[in-house]
Design an enzyme around this catalytic site. Structure first.
Site, PDB file in Angstrom:
ATOM      1  N   GLY A 201       0.805  -1.214   0.000  1.00 33.62           N
ATOM      2  CA  GLY A 201       0.000   0.000   0.000  1.00 33.62           C
ATOM      3  C   GLY A 201       0.836   1.261   0.000  1.00 33.62           C
ATOM      4  O   GLY A 201       1.816   1.355   0.730  1.00 33.62           O
ATOM      5  N   SER A 202       0.469   2.233  -0.815  1.00 36.67           N
ATOM      6  CA  SER A 202       1.316   3.405  -0.968  1.00 36.67           C
ATOM      7  C   SER A 202       0.551   4.511  -1.679  1.00 36.67           C
ATOM      8  O   SER A 202      -0.662   4.447  -1.840  1.00 36.67           O
ATOM      9  CB  SER A 202       2.590   3.024  -1.732  1.00 36.67           C
ATOM     10  OG  SER A 202       2.272   2.189  -2.826  1.00 36.67           O
TER      11      SER A 202
END
Length: 221
Positions: free
Chosen positions: A189-190
């Site tokens: 996740g980013s």
């Protein structure tokens, strides 16, 4: 039916995971009841499927007839479109456009526009949730600045999230950014931020889902 392509950033990870899961399942098969082995086999298979799915590398080729069009650099949901002061390179107000990538999105990043790469630098930092506003300035991140043929500069910032522990940036200062080419890859996740001129015409809104190298998100004036 399209062939599944695995991104090069995930190939060694998947191979290592296969050997690890094999090493886990063999002794379980030999020394525990079959029902326990069946459960473990299903769980490890699901893990392998998810990791392979995460590192998928779809073929996306977009032809545009206007060099000023900005293409989404990443898959995900638009969480910010607002003027903000960018203090690492421009040191003045720019239009910030942020795209949050969940672990289920494609995590390859594309160049949003063609031009000369002026800056490509990596900064260490924290690993807060990528959806938080402070993640843009406090998290581990990479900054890429592109100057278009019309001498307009934009910045793309790759930001690590709470789960992401590695940002890969292929962009190198002195090289060219090209459409349909990868800028880099972020693991788990980013978020990706773009810093654009304030008069950029936007075609997307906050909350909208975009696809990297497919969605035209705006146009430089």
């Amino acid at each position: 039916m399209k062939k599944l392509r695995v991104h090069r950033e995930g190939r060694n990870i998947i191979i290592g995971l296969v050997f690890l899961l094999f090493a886990i399942n063999v002794p379980i098969f030999l020394y525990v009841p079959h029902w326990a082995f069946a459960i473990t086999l299903v769980l490890t298979a699901l893990l392998l499927v998810f990791v392979t799915y995460f590192f998928r590398n779809p073929v996306r080729v977009l032809e545009v007839d206007d060099p000023k069009f900005l293409i989404a650099p990443a898959d995900g949901r638009v969480v910010v479109i607002e003027p903000t002061v960018e203090n690492e390179y421009f040191h003045k107000e720019r239009l910030q456009v942020s795209i949050f990538m969940s672990p289920f999105n494609v995590h390859a990043n594309w160049y949003p526009i063609e031009g000369d790469i002026l800056v490509s630098e990596h900064q260490k930092g924290r690993h807060k949730g990528a959806w938080l506003p402070k993640s843009s300035t406090e998290n581990e991140r990479s900054l890429v600045v592109i100057e278009t043929p019309s001498k307009v500069q934009i910045a793309v910032r790759q930001i690590a999230g709470a789960m992401a522990r590695r940002i890969v940036t292929y962009a190198k200062a002195g090289n060219k950014s090209q459409r349909n080419h990868h800028l880099g890859f972020i693991k788990l996740g980013s978020r990706v931020d773009m810093y654009l001129p304030l008069d950029t015409e936007m075609f997307v809104e906050v909350g909208e889902h975009v696809r990297g190298n497919e969605t035209i998100i705006g146009r430089l004036n």
